[in-house]
Design an enzyme around this catalytic site. Structure first.
Site, PDB file in Angstrom:
ATOM      1  CG  ASP A  33       1.162   2.542   5.442  1.00 16.34           C
ATOM      2  OD1 ASP A  33       2.131   2.072   4.816  1.00 16.34           O
ATOM      3  OD2 ASP A  33       0.647   3.632   5.173  1.00 16.34           O
ATOM      4  CE1 TYR A 154       1.622   4.979  -9.446  1.00 16.55           C
ATOM      5  CE2 TYR A 154       1.549   6.608 -11.210  1.00 16.55           C
ATOM      6  CZ  TYR A 154       1.126   6.168  -9.967  1.00 16.55           C
ATOM      7  OH  TYR A 154       0.227   6.895  -9.248  1.00 16.55           O
ATOM      8  CE  LYS A 158      -1.746   3.731  -8.778  1.00 18.18           C
ATOM      9  NZ  LYS A 158      -2.423   3.461  -7.486  1.00 18.18           N
TER      10      LYS A 158
END
Length: 261
Positions: A33, A154, A158
């Protein structure tokens, strides 16, 4: 013998829940991360992806059994496609040769119900072609056109990710190496990313209009963690190329019963 998992986005949300679940089951987890994990890496950059891969292989001592790519953001700007698409696909492709050495290698990514929402076909194609500079250029133009157009970064990221899974899963790199490759597509998940949006009746109404969830309503991150754990377990030998909509019925509500025409 425990399995070794590399999980991106392990610092919060679905990634953190999955890391905790697997550790409770006795597995070894290497989290990746921006901060707060075993490996700090910026997956929005080619350098960050490569350094993250190298450090993961080093920490795992060359033995990785599964990769779970949870890292993602939903900002109306091109950074979203850099993290959500290239930060997943390049990271996985670079880890694939090491993953292939496992007796039961597995890989899964987190897509979204947004993969079914309106998107920019031009941006999706740029992503699938692997042209990061062009994708960023298109994403920047969308962002400059205002937040509504900027949001397309976004769902486009995806949509492209789910399509990449179907393309990549049957290649020599994945199927040829015995690696099932899948995606999950959550509906609305209660997480740090959605807390503010779900904090008002107006916000919840807007979310529920776009993502209706008649079965058990909004989910906790652990719900997705359990699915990710199974898809990357030794038990999954033949499920591959799928985007599994773990969405409380949102997909069925929105698309109905004929998705093959």
């Amino acid at each position: 013998m425990s399995r070794t998992y590399v999980i991106t986005g392990a610092g919060s949300g679905i990634g953190a829940a999955t890391a905790q679940l697997l550790r409770e089951r006795g597995e070894t987890v290497i989290g990746v991360d921006l901060r707060g994990a075993e490996i700090d890496a910026d997956l929005s950059t080619p350098e960050g992806r490569t350094s993250g891969v190298e450090r993961a292989i080093d920490l795992a001592e060359g033995r990785i059994d599964a990769v779970i790519a949870c890292a993602g953001i939903s900002m109306p700007k091109p950074l979203t496609v850099k993290v959500n698409y290239f930060g997943v696909t390049e990271f996985l492709d670079q880890l694939a040769p090491t993953l292939a050495k496992s007796e039961s290698p597995r890989a899964v990514v987190v897509s979204s119900m947004a993969s079914l929402q309106p998107n920019s076909p031009e941006l999706v194609e740029a992503l699938l072609s692997g042209d990061e500079d062009r994708a960023v250029e298109i994403g920047t133009a969308l962002a400059e056109a205002g937040p509504e157009q900027g949001y397309l970064n976004y769902p486009s990221s995806k949509r492209a990710l789910s399509r990449w899974v179907r393309r990549a899963c049957i290649t020599e790199r994945y199927a040829g190496a015995g690696i099932p490759l899948n995606a999950i597509a959550p509906g609305t998940v209660i997480s740090p990313m959605t807390t503010e949006l779900l904090s008002t009746p107006e916000g919840r109404a807007m979310v529920d209009q776009h993502v209706p969830m008649p079965l058990n309503y909004h989910s906790e991150s652990i719900v997705l963690a359990r699915l990710l754990a199974w898809l990357t377990s030794e038990e999954n030998t033949h499920v591959t190329g799928q985007t599994i909509y773990a969405d409380g019925g949102a997909d069925a509500s929105l698309r109905g019963d004929d998705i093959w025409s």
